[in-house]
Design a protein around this motif. Structure first.
Motif, PDB file in Angstrom:
ATOM      1  N   GLN A  82      49.755 -12.944  -1.423  1.00  0.00           N
ATOM      2  CA  GLN A  82      50.463 -13.030  -0.144  1.00  0.00           C
ATOM      3  C   GLN A  82      49.863 -12.085   0.886  1.00  0.00           C
ATOM      4  O   GLN A  82      49.738 -12.428   2.061  1.00  0.00           O
ATOM      5  CB  GLN A  82      51.947 -12.706  -0.348  1.00  0.00           C
ATOM      6  N   ALA A  83      49.461 -10.898   0.444  1.00  0.00           N
ATOM      7  CA  ALA A  83      48.916  -9.899   1.365  1.00  0.00           C
ATOM      8  C   ALA A  83      47.562 -10.303   1.925  1.00  0.00           C
ATOM      9  O   ALA A  83      47.127  -9.783   2.951  1.00  0.00           O
ATOM     10  CB  ALA A  83      48.780  -8.558   0.651  1.00  0.00           C
ATOM     11  N   VAL A  84      46.891 -11.245   1.255  1.00  0.00           N
ATOM     12  CA  VAL A  84      45.528 -11.625   1.629  1.00  0.00           C
ATOM     13  C   VAL A  84      45.490 -12.968   2.345  1.00  0.00           C
ATOM     14  O   VAL A  84      44.896 -13.088   3.425  1.00  0.00           O
ATOM     15  CB  VAL A  84      44.617 -11.648   0.383  1.00  0.00           C
ATOM     16  N   ASN A  93      42.474 -15.354  -7.676  1.00  0.00           N
ATOM     17  CA  ASN A  93      43.686 -14.524  -7.696  1.00  0.00           C
ATOM     18  C   ASN A  93      43.843 -13.758  -6.387  1.00  0.00           C
ATOM     19  O   ASN A  93      44.940 -13.677  -5.817  1.00  0.00           O
ATOM     20  CB  ASN A  93      43.633 -13.530  -8.856  1.00  0.00           C
ATOM     21  N   TYR A  94      42.744 -13.197  -5.914  1.00  0.00           N
ATOM     22  CA  TYR A  94      42.797 -12.328  -4.738  1.00  0.00           C
ATOM     23  C   TYR A  94      43.142 -13.102  -3.467  1.00  0.00           C
ATOM     24  O   TYR A  94      44.049 -12.717  -2.723  1.00  0.00           O
ATOM     25  CB  TYR A  94      41.456 -11.608  -4.585  1.00  0.00           C
ATOM     26  N   ARG A 138      39.803  -6.391   5.948  1.00  0.00           N
ATOM     27  CA  ARG A 138      40.075  -5.312   4.979  1.00  0.00           C
ATOM     28  C   ARG A 138      41.222  -4.421   5.479  1.00  0.00           C
ATOM     29  O   ARG A 138      42.165  -4.117   4.749  1.00  0.00           O
ATOM     30  CB  ARG A 138      38.832  -4.434   4.808  1.00  0.00           C
ATOM     31  N   VAL A 139      41.089  -3.985   6.724  1.00  0.00           N
ATOM     32  CA  VAL A 139      42.083  -3.067   7.286  1.00  0.00           C
ATOM     33  C   VAL A 139      43.437  -3.755   7.425  1.00  0.00           C
ATOM     34  O   VAL A 139      44.487  -3.176   7.109  1.00  0.00           O
ATOM     35  CB  VAL A 139      41.599  -2.514   8.644  1.00  0.00           C
ATOM     36  N   THR A 156      36.468  -8.130  -0.257  1.00  0.00           N
ATOM     37  CA  THR A 156      37.015  -9.287   0.460  1.00  0.00           C
ATOM     38  C   THR A 156      35.910 -10.262   0.876  1.00  0.00           C
ATOM     39  O   THR A 156      36.088 -11.479   0.803  1.00  0.00           O
ATOM     40  CB  THR A 156      37.816  -8.818   1.689  1.00  0.00           C
ATOM     41  N   PHE A 157      34.771  -9.751   1.302  1.00  0.00           N
ATOM     42  CA  PHE A 157      33.649 -10.619   1.689  1.00  0.00           C
ATOM     43  C   PHE A 157      33.242 -11.525   0.531  1.00  0.00           C
ATOM     44  O   PHE A 157      32.976 -12.723   0.713  1.00  0.00           O
ATOM     45  CB  PHE A 157      32.449  -9.770   2.126  1.00  0.00           C
ATOM     46  N   ILE A 158      33.200 -10.964  -0.668  1.00  0.00           N
ATOM     47  CA  ILE A 158      32.782 -11.722  -1.853  1.00  0.00           C
ATOM     48  C   ILE A 158      33.806 -12.795  -2.189  1.00  0.00           C
ATOM     49  O   ILE A 158      33.464 -13.924  -2.540  1.00  0.00           O
ATOM     50  CB  ILE A 158      32.583 -10.765  -3.045  1.00  0.00           C
TER      51      ILE A 158
END
Length: 210
Positions: free
Chosen positions: A192-194, A187-188, A18-19, A155-157
């Motif tokens: 790119q950030a993920v 999608n999440y 997450r951070v 994010t966990f989900i």
């Protein structure tokens, strides 16, 4: 003088991720210090003596603990690419749903996972998931077109839940019951950030092989 930023964590933790996602979205440079949770460093215990767990962010020698607290701190200090809205009501709503995910939804999902898919535990988890399904309201992300605090909180989900389902041969987040959440997950995790921060899928699956 440049900001000194250190993040204590480990790559397999959804809370550390997450951070790291928030830091990526804001374009903030930092030093990532890998922790061994079975042999915690003196620094980790010093910086987070209450919980003695990751993540811990140290900004110019000042420690901040708990992933959601850290993300709000980053948003307060670095104004670029805001994660929380400026409008007070919308900000309160985002905080509400992030807290719901941590206090209600993730515990229900972990209960379903730890029970190896016991029917009542799955039903209770799905009851909580339905609240989040309704909150998407047809948007790509909880933040509309952009990732916000609620997306990062979930994010966990998006990733870890699927790994647990694969490892244990159970299904909690089904496409027929949760079409919007299923699409949101895809999608999440492909942002790119993920995707560059998430650990390898096989490591997450192995985490839940018990």
């Amino acid at each position: 003088m440049a900001d000194e930023l250190k993040l204590y964590g480990l790559g397999i933790s959804p809370f550390v991720c997450r951070v790291r996602i928030a830091l990526y979205l804001k374009g903030i440079k930092y030093h990532f210090i890998i922790e061994d949770v079975r042999n915690k460093s003196a620094d980790l215990i010093k910086y987070n003596p209450v919980h003695k767990k990751v993540p811990v962010l140290v900004h110019n020698r000042n420690p901040i603990s708990e992933s959601l607290v850290i993300i709000e701190y980053l948003d307060d200090v670095w104004k670029e690419a805001p994660i929380l809205p400026q409008d007070a009501y919308r900000k309160a709503q985002d905080r509400f749903w992030a807290k719901f995910i941590d206090d209600k939804l993730i515990p229900a999902l972990l209960n379903a996972i730890m029970s190896h898919g016991q029917e009542q535990a799955i039903e209770e988890a799905q009851e909580q998931l339905q609240f989040l399904e309704n909150e998407l309201k047809g948007n790509k992300f909880f933040g509309g077109d952009n990732i916000n605090l609620v997306d990062i909180s979930a994010t966990f989900i998006a990733f870890w839940l699927g790994g647990a389902e694969e490892a244990l041969g159970i299904k909690v987040l089904t496409k027929d019951k949760f079409p919007k959440l299923t699409e949101w997950c895809a999608n999440y995790i492909n942002c790119q950030a993920v995707k560059g921060i998430l650990p390898p899928r096989e490591k997450v699956v192995a985490l839940f092989n018990f």
